[in-house]
Write a protein that holds these residues in place. Structure first.
Motif, mmCIF file in Angstrom:
data_model
loop_
_atom_site.group_PDB
_atom_site.id
_atom_site.type_symbol
_atom_site.label_atom_id
_atom_site.label_comp_id
_atom_site.label_asym_id
_atom_site.label_seq_id
_atom_site.Cartn_x
_atom_site.Cartn_y
_atom_site.Cartn_z
ATOM 1 N N LYS A 168 0.824 -1.213 0.000
ATOM 2 C CA LYS A 168 0.000 0.000 0.000
ATOM 3 C C LYS A 168 0.860 1.265 0.000
ATOM 4 O O LYS A 168 0.465 2.290 -0.561
ATOM 5 C CB LYS A 168 -0.925 0.011 1.221
ATOM 6 C CG LYS A 168 -1.985 -1.088 1.218
ATOM 7 C CD LYS A 168 -2.944 -0.931 0.048
ATOM 8 C CE LYS A 168 -4.039 -1.985 0.101
ATOM 9 N NZ LYS A 168 -4.951 -1.890 -1.071
ATOM 10 N N TRP B 160 -18.219 -7.306 -3.341
ATOM 11 C CA TRP B 160 -16.981 -6.690 -2.853
ATOM 12 C C TRP B 160 -17.185 -5.194 -2.592
ATOM 13 O O TRP B 160 -16.680 -4.658 -1.597
ATOM 14 C CB TRP B 160 -15.852 -6.910 -3.852
ATOM 15 C CG TRP B 160 -14.576 -6.207 -3.478
ATOM 16 C CD1 TRP B 160 -14.017 -5.131 -4.089
ATOM 17 C CD2 TRP B 160 -13.702 -6.545 -2.392
ATOM 18 N NE1 TRP B 160 -12.852 -4.772 -3.461
ATOM 19 C CE2 TRP B 160 -12.634 -5.618 -2.411
ATOM 20 C CE3 TRP B 160 -13.724 -7.527 -1.413
ATOM 21 C CZ2 TRP B 160 -11.589 -5.655 -1.483
ATOM 22 C CZ3 TRP B 160 -12.682 -7.570 -0.479
ATOM 23 C CH2 TRP B 160 -11.637 -6.640 -0.524
ATOM 24 N N ASP B 161 -17.916 -4.529 -3.453
ATOM 25 C CA ASP B 161 -18.181 -3.103 -3.257
ATOM 26 C C ASP B 161 -18.948 -2.869 -1.963
ATOM 27 O O ASP B 161 -18.691 -1.889 -1.233
ATOM 28 C CB ASP B 161 -18.977 -2.546 -4.441
ATOM 29 C CG ASP B 161 -18.119 -2.387 -5.686
ATOM 30 O OD1 ASP B 161 -16.877 -2.356 -5.548
ATOM 31 O OD2 ASP B 161 -18.687 -2.298 -6.799
ATOM 32 N N GLU B 162 -19.891 -3.745 -1.652
ATOM 33 C CA GLU B 162 -20.624 -3.627 -0.393
ATOM 34 C C GLU B 162 -19.699 -3.820 0.799
ATOM 35 O O GLU B 162 -19.793 -3.089 1.798
ATOM 36 C CB GLU B 162 -21.757 -4.656 -0.347
ATOM 37 C CG GLU B 162 -22.902 -4.370 -1.301
ATOM 38 C CD GLU B 162 -24.032 -5.369 -1.155
ATOM 39 O OE1 GLU B 162 -23.957 -6.218 -0.218
ATOM 40 O OE2 GLU B 162 -24.975 -5.325 -1.959
ATOM 41 N N PHE B 163 -18.781 -4.785 0.689
ATOM 42 C CA PHE B 163 -17.849 -5.028 1.785
ATOM 43 C C PHE B 163 -16.940 -3.818 2.010
ATOM 44 O O PHE B 163 -16.614 -3.476 3.155
ATOM 45 C CB PHE B 163 -16.999 -6.266 1.490
ATOM 46 C CG PHE B 163 -15.848 -6.451 2.446
ATOM 47 C CD1 PHE B 163 -16.076 -6.906 3.743
ATOM 48 C CD2 PHE B 163 -14.548 -6.154 2.066
ATOM 49 C CE1 PHE B 163 -15.024 -7.064 4.634
ATOM 50 C CE2 PHE B 163 -13.492 -6.312 2.948
ATOM 51 C CZ PHE B 163 -13.726 -6.764 4.234
ATOM 52 N N ARG B 164 -16.527 -3.166 0.938
ATOM 53 C CA ARG B 164 -15.659 -1.993 1.076
ATOM 54 C C ARG B 164 -16.364 -0.865 1.812
ATOM 55 O O ARG B 164 -15.716 -0.018 2.435
ATOM 56 C CB ARG B 164 -15.208 -1.515 -0.300
ATOM 57 C CG ARG B 164 -14.286 -2.500 -1.012
ATOM 58 C CD ARG B 164 -13.911 -2.020 -2.388
ATOM 59 N NE ARG B 164 -13.110 -0.799 -2.334
ATOM 60 C CZ ARG B 164 -12.700 -0.126 -3.412
ATOM 61 N NH1 ARG B 164 -13.039 -0.546 -4.622
ATOM 62 N NH2 ARG B 164 -11.979 0.961 -3.277
ATOM 63 N N GLN B 165 -17.682 -0.869 1.790
ATOM 64 C CA GLN B 165 -18.443 0.172 2.475
ATOM 65 C C GLN B 165 -18.720 -0.179 3.929
ATOM 66 O O GLN B 165 -18.607 0.678 4.809
ATOM 67 C CB GLN B 165 -19.756 0.427 1.735
ATOM 68 C CG GLN B 165 -19.567 1.001 0.326
ATOM 69 C CD GLN B 165 -20.884 1.178 -0.398
ATOM 70 O OE1 GLN B 165 -21.958 1.170 0.213
ATOM 71 N NE2 GLN B 165 -20.825 1.345 -1.714
ATOM 72 N N GLY C 54 -17.434 -3.184 5.620
ATOM 73 C CA GLY C 54 -16.355 -3.904 6.295
ATOM 74 C C GLY C 54 -16.804 -5.162 7.013
ATOM 75 O O GLY C 54 -16.063 -5.701 7.849
ATOM 76 N N ARG D 190 -16.951 -8.707 7.192
ATOM 77 C CA ARG D 190 -16.351 -9.864 6.521
ATOM 78 C C ARG D 190 -17.234 -11.106 6.631
ATOM 79 O O ARG D 190 -17.256 -11.943 5.720
ATOM 80 C CB ARG D 190 -14.959 -10.156 7.087
ATOM 81 C CG ARG D 190 -14.173 -11.143 6.238
ATOM 82 C CD ARG D 190 -12.702 -11.143 6.606
ATOM 83 N NE ARG D 190 -12.047 -9.897 6.250
ATOM 84 C CZ ARG D 190 -11.559 -9.624 5.044
ATOM 85 N NH1 ARG D 190 -11.668 -10.510 4.071
ATOM 86 N NH2 ARG D 190 -10.962 -8.471 4.809
ATOM 87 N N GLU E 88 -6.996 -7.597 -2.048
ATOM 88 C CA GLU E 88 -8.135 -7.228 -2.882
ATOM 89 C C GLU E 88 -8.299 -8.235 -4.019
ATOM 90 O O GLU E 88 -7.358 -8.957 -4.349
ATOM 91 C CB GLU E 88 -7.945 -5.812 -3.441
ATOM 92 C CG GLU E 88 -7.883 -4.751 -2.352
ATOM 93 C CD GLU E 88 -7.975 -3.347 -2.920
ATOM 94 O OE1 GLU E 88 -7.936 -3.202 -4.159
ATOM 95 O OE2 GLU E 88 -8.094 -2.399 -2.125
ATOM 96 N N HIS F 147 -3.599 -2.403 -8.330
ATOM 97 C CA HIS F 147 -2.590 -1.599 -7.629
ATOM 98 C C HIS F 147 -1.233 -1.733 -8.318
ATOM 99 O O HIS F 147 -0.529 -0.732 -8.521
ATOM 100 C CB HIS F 147 -2.499 -2.045 -6.175
ATOM 101 C CG HIS F 147 -1.573 -1.223 -5.333
ATOM 102 N ND1 HIS F 147 -1.685 0.149 -5.229
ATOM 103 C CD2 HIS F 147 -0.508 -1.576 -4.558
ATOM 104 C CE1 HIS F 147 -0.735 0.608 -4.423
ATOM 105 N NE2 HIS F 147 -0.017 -0.416 -4.015
#
Length: 275
Positions: free
Chosen positions: A58, A141-146, A148, A150, A205, A210
């Motif tokens: 990162k 995955w987009d929902e998880f990024r919002q 968190g 798991r 991810e 990246h």
């Protein structure tokens, strides 16, 4: 201020020498990292084909110019003792890593399924079904990024895994008429754990974007400069690219950092670290 080409080359050489220690520190940091993104692209030295490898976390980046894209060069970058998770595409040079220590890029799988969807008959149906599955995966995955959550991620990924497994096992059967997608399906089944590492390991991810973003500047540099002309030039580019991308990831000024490095090198003071 008028500066000749030879002076610019000498300045680059001095900068590369001053960056030797920070580069080694970055390399050690990458090799000890719990998760890295890895990618490679073409390079040229004196017109001959070479390969530019990149490994990024990162906040840090390391680049290495090597003779080719073989497995030995992946090992030379990450080291034989690398124990973290490597996110990459499905290039065979990474196959020495256990699938449980990899994350295969789903963005590349979207391209693969898209290519199959442009075929005919069973191949077209295979590709379209695969695209539908990847679409739902990225939505989850987009929902998880919002949020968190798991546990919810794992719960929602479960049916997607089952559906994809069924699709791949059917396509991998020897009776499948189209060899192309049969091989693709078998390839994914062999790497099955590497498709889902992102669901259980924090910091990983589902894509390798990246690393691809990290290599973008190097690709532009290659097109503008036509590569390097010598082994010493390769070392200079490796170190300067590593410093440049790392500073960008850390929100630091590259000019300020290189000024500090050059001043410290001239006065024989400790070289500022990037780690």
């Amino acid at each position: 201020m008028r500066v000749c080409v030879g002076s610019i080359d000498a300045i680059l050489g001095r900068a590369a020498t001053a960056l030797r220690l920070p580069y080694q520190e970055l390399l050690c940091h990458i090799r000890a990292a719990p998760a890295v993104n890895v990618d490679e692209t073409g390079w040229r030295t004196s017109g001959a084909k070479r390969t530019l490898w990149g490994a990024l976390t990162k906040r840090t980046a390391v680049f290495r110019i090597a003779p080719d894209r073989h497995e030995r060069e992946a090992k030379a970058l990450l080291s034989e003792e690398f124990a973290g998770i490597a996110s990459s595409d499905r290039w065979w040079a990474y196959d020495y890593l256990d699938p449980t220590r990899r994350q295969v890029c789903w963005a590349h799988l979207v391209r693969d399924f898209t290519a199959h969807s442009e075929g005919l008959g069973a191949q077209k149906q295979f590709g379209e079904t695969g695209l539908a599955i990847t679409g739902r995966l990225f939505a989850v995955w987009d929902e998880f990024r919002q949020d968190g959550d798991r546990a919810r991620l794992l719960e929602r990924i479960g049916p997607i895994k089952e559906e994809l497994r069924t699709l791949l096992e059917q396509a991998a059967q020897k009776s499948a008429r189209t060899k192309r997608y049969r091989i693709f399906a078998s390839n994914l089944l062999k790497r099955w754990p590497a498709l889902w590492t992102f669901t259980t390991v924090p910091g990983v991810e589902p894509t390798n974007n990246h690393a691809e973003r990290g290599l973008r500047g190097a690709v532009i540099l290659r097109k503008l400069s036509l590569g390097t002309q010598s082994e010493s030039g390769e070392r200079a580019i490796e170190r300067l690219l590593s410093a440049s991308v790392t500073c960008r990831l850390q929100g630091r000024s590259l000019f300020a950092y290189l000024s500090e490095v050059m001043a410290a090198n001239i006065s024989d003071d400790p070289i500022p670290s990037l780690v």
